[in-house]
Every structure is written in structure tokens, then in C-alpha cells.
Design an enzyme around this catalytic site. Sequence first.
Site, PDB file in Angstrom:
ATOM      1  N   CYS A 104     171.648  -3.946  64.675  1.00 21.08           N
ATOM      2  CA  CYS A 104     170.551  -4.820  65.083  1.00 21.08           C
ATOM      3  C   CYS A 104     169.308  -3.973  65.302  1.00 21.08           C
ATOM      4  O   CYS A 104     169.226  -3.227  66.279  1.00 21.08           O
ATOM      5  CB  CYS A 104     170.909  -5.585  66.350  1.00 21.08           C
ATOM      6  SG  CYS A 104     169.559  -6.648  66.877  1.00 21.08           S
ATOM      7  N   GLY A 105     168.350  -4.090  64.386  1.00 17.53           N
ATOM      8  CA  GLY A 105     167.145  -3.269  64.468  1.00 17.53           C
ATOM      9  C   GLY A 105     166.254  -3.613  65.642  1.00 17.53           C
ATOM     10  O   GLY A 105     165.705  -2.722  66.298  1.00 17.53           O
ATOM     11  N   HIS A 106     166.084  -4.913  65.940  1.00 16.09           N
ATOM     12  CA  HIS A 106     165.212  -5.253  67.064  1.00 16.09           C
ATOM     13  C   HIS A 106     165.807  -4.739  68.368  1.00 16.09           C
ATOM     14  O   HIS A 106     165.072  -4.335  69.280  1.00 16.09           O
ATOM     15  CB  HIS A 106     164.949  -6.770  67.115  1.00 16.09           C
ATOM     16  CG  HIS A 106     165.882  -7.551  67.979  1.00 16.09           C
ATOM     17  ND1 HIS A 106     167.096  -8.031  67.529  1.00 16.09           N
ATOM     18  CD2 HIS A 106     165.785  -7.939  69.287  1.00 16.09           C
ATOM     19  CE1 HIS A 106     167.699  -8.692  68.513  1.00 16.09           C
ATOM     20  NE2 HIS A 106     166.927  -8.648  69.588  1.00 16.09           N
TER      21      HIS A 106
ATOM     22  N   ASP B  36     166.240 -15.529  63.822  1.00 21.82           N
ATOM     23  CA  ASP B  36     165.606 -14.332  64.372  1.00 21.82           C
ATOM     24  C   ASP B  36     164.093 -14.559  64.457  1.00 21.82           C
ATOM     25  O   ASP B  36     163.446 -14.880  63.464  1.00 21.82           O
ATOM     26  CB  ASP B  36     165.906 -13.130  63.472  1.00 21.82           C
ATOM     27  CG  ASP B  36     165.635 -11.806  64.171  1.00 21.82           C
ATOM     28  OD1 ASP B  36     164.759 -11.762  65.047  1.00 21.82           O
ATOM     29  OD2 ASP B  36     166.303 -10.813  63.820  1.00 21.82           O
TER      30      ASP B  36
ATOM     31  N   GLY C  36     165.172  -6.075  62.045  1.00 16.90           N
ATOM     32  CA  GLY C  36     165.179  -4.661  61.676  1.00 16.90           C
ATOM     33  C   GLY C  36     166.187  -4.321  60.605  1.00 16.90           C
ATOM     34  O   GLY C  36     165.869  -3.642  59.616  1.00 16.90           O
ATOM     35  N   SER C  37     167.427  -4.785  60.761  1.00 12.48           N
ATOM     36  CA  SER C  37     168.433  -4.516  59.732  1.00 12.48           C
ATOM     37  C   SER C  37     168.132  -5.314  58.466  1.00 12.48           C
ATOM     38  O   SER C  37     168.488  -4.889  57.353  1.00 12.48           O
ATOM     39  CB  SER C  37     169.835  -4.842  60.253  1.00 12.48           C
ATOM     40  OG  SER C  37     169.911  -6.174  60.721  1.00 12.48           O
TER      41      SER C  37
END
Length: 334
Positions: free
Chosen positions: A89-91, A250, A255-256
Amino acid sequence: MNSPLTVIDMHTGGEPLRIITGGYPALSEGTILEKRAYVRDHLDHLRKILMFEPRGHADMYGALLVEPDLPGADLAVLFMHNEGYSTMCGHAIIALGRYAVDQGLVLAGMDVTHVNIECPCGMVRAEVTMRDGKAADVSFESVPSFLFAREKVLTLEPWGDISFDIAYGGAFYALADASQFGLEFSRDPVADFVEAADQLTRAAQAAIQLGHPDADDLAFLYGTILTDGKDAYSDQPTRNVCVFAERQVDRSPTGSGVTARLAAMHARGQILPGQLRDFESIVGSRFSGAVASETTCGPHKAITARVSGRAFYSGKAEFMVEDDDPLARGFLVR
């Protein structure tokens, strides 16, 4: 439940992150994927308490910090959402980078602080920009990411033939131009994007067998990202919306998902290493992303991506469960 659950809430580009700071039992030793499996199989009631109503909502996202297993990791994290537990999870990485500095989990640097975060997909290295001694922007370099399937076509009612790619950016996503569904950003309601994306996710899950060279637990389609079709490099931003898990939307550019899009763009020759691109979310927030390096992942030509954004605090809370509350363990209303 013997002790209350305590959390600190943040958001990155509008996407919530509920960081669990207390109330979970200690986990046994093991790999991050073993910890993920244990929490999924034995502690899932706690996820529902924190993610679902009345304490959360259908689009809540959470992070549980656990003891790292990989050498050099400053912290390790399990990600959770309305359906279960994701692999990347990028965020959340952007938020946790700032959180690690603010909470003293790492020693703060002068200009940049490095934070090594162990995720179910592997080690992710975050860089926290320091301004006046405080954590500000955060960037991370992704795990090796790649285009898995190109220009697949499925027939979906009522739209007809839909062309899409599948790419991995720490999680697998289907990537499709929203115009194929007759959808346009800033014109059509989010509910229409959700319906289209969810239909594509379910059809692709049934039709396409995924595989990841590192672990079978990574080989599942997490969701669909609908884009504005502007994949070729430009100095103008490209918009997308990610619908994942159980129709969860989202608020950030994902991010991903940005990583997966960069992997697909690079494989198609649409972006070169070092070219910086802005990605805009359904609410107008932006992440910047670039191909950081070219590499391989098993049989796949791959990249690592560098994604940057900003996270902010939104609150903290202590949650409790009363034994005679019939709704205490959570519910969802759509």
C-alpha cells in the site's frame, strides 16, 4: 475484548490510514507472510471492529505494525481494508514514513531520513524530506514491478469487449481506459466507475491465472484501475481511480497502482527511466512517479518505481467493545 483499541488516523491524498497503536495481542515470530496469515485466520474480528461501522466505514484502511523479520527493517506492517489484508500500500508507506520520524522509530536526519519498511510484498525503502527539522514529503522506491499480461480482452455486459492489462506494483491490478465503459472523469459519478471496475476485476479473476515468482500469496488480483487513457509520457497529469477489495474506492492516486501503471507504461515504451509523471486521483490529489531502475523479477522484465506524496494527521482515538452491544463487532452499509 480486554483492552481498548487505540489508533492514530492519517490520510495521504485523502485516503485514510488508521494506524493501530494498541489493543492487539503480541504476534508470534515468523515471516511477514506468516504473520499476515495468522492475523487473517485468528484476529480478523479486530480488523472488522476497526475498519467497519460504527468506528470506521466501507472505505477505511488500516495498518498494524508488527515486529520486523527482515534484516535492516526499521518497522514492519500489515495492511488491512474492508475485505481483508493487502500485500502493499503506497499511500500507507507515505504516511508511515512520516509517522516513523514523528514517533522516533528512526533517527531523524538533517535533510532526508531513510525508513526501511517491511511489507508482505518485501522491503520498501522510504525517504522522508525534512523541512525545518520536521517530516514533510515522503517518497518510496517500490519492489520490482512488471507488466504481467498485455492487451487482454473480455466481454462485459453491457459494455462489450474491454481491453486491459494486468500489472504488478506490489499488488496485481487490471488497468483499463475508462472511456471503454463510456466514462469520463469529472463528469460521471464515482458509482459508475465502481460498477465498471468491479465487473472487470471479477471477470479477470475468473479468466486469468496469476503467478508471482516470490510467493503464491502475492498472486491474486487486488483490483482494477480505470484511467483517462493518457499513458504516453507528458508533462500533464494523468487521472485514475482504483477500486479494490470489496468495491473500496481509493481517494488517493494509489501508490502501488501508480507503480503498476509505471511498470506497464515502461514495458510499452511510453515512459523512460527518470521521467517524472504526475498522477491525479478521483478527488484531485496527486502523487508524482518515475521509473527509478530497470531490473527483473523471475522471468519478467521489471522496474522499480519512485512514488512521492504527502501525508497528514487527522486524529486519534480509543475504541472499546461492550459485551451486550449486538453491533459492536462491526457492519457495513452501502
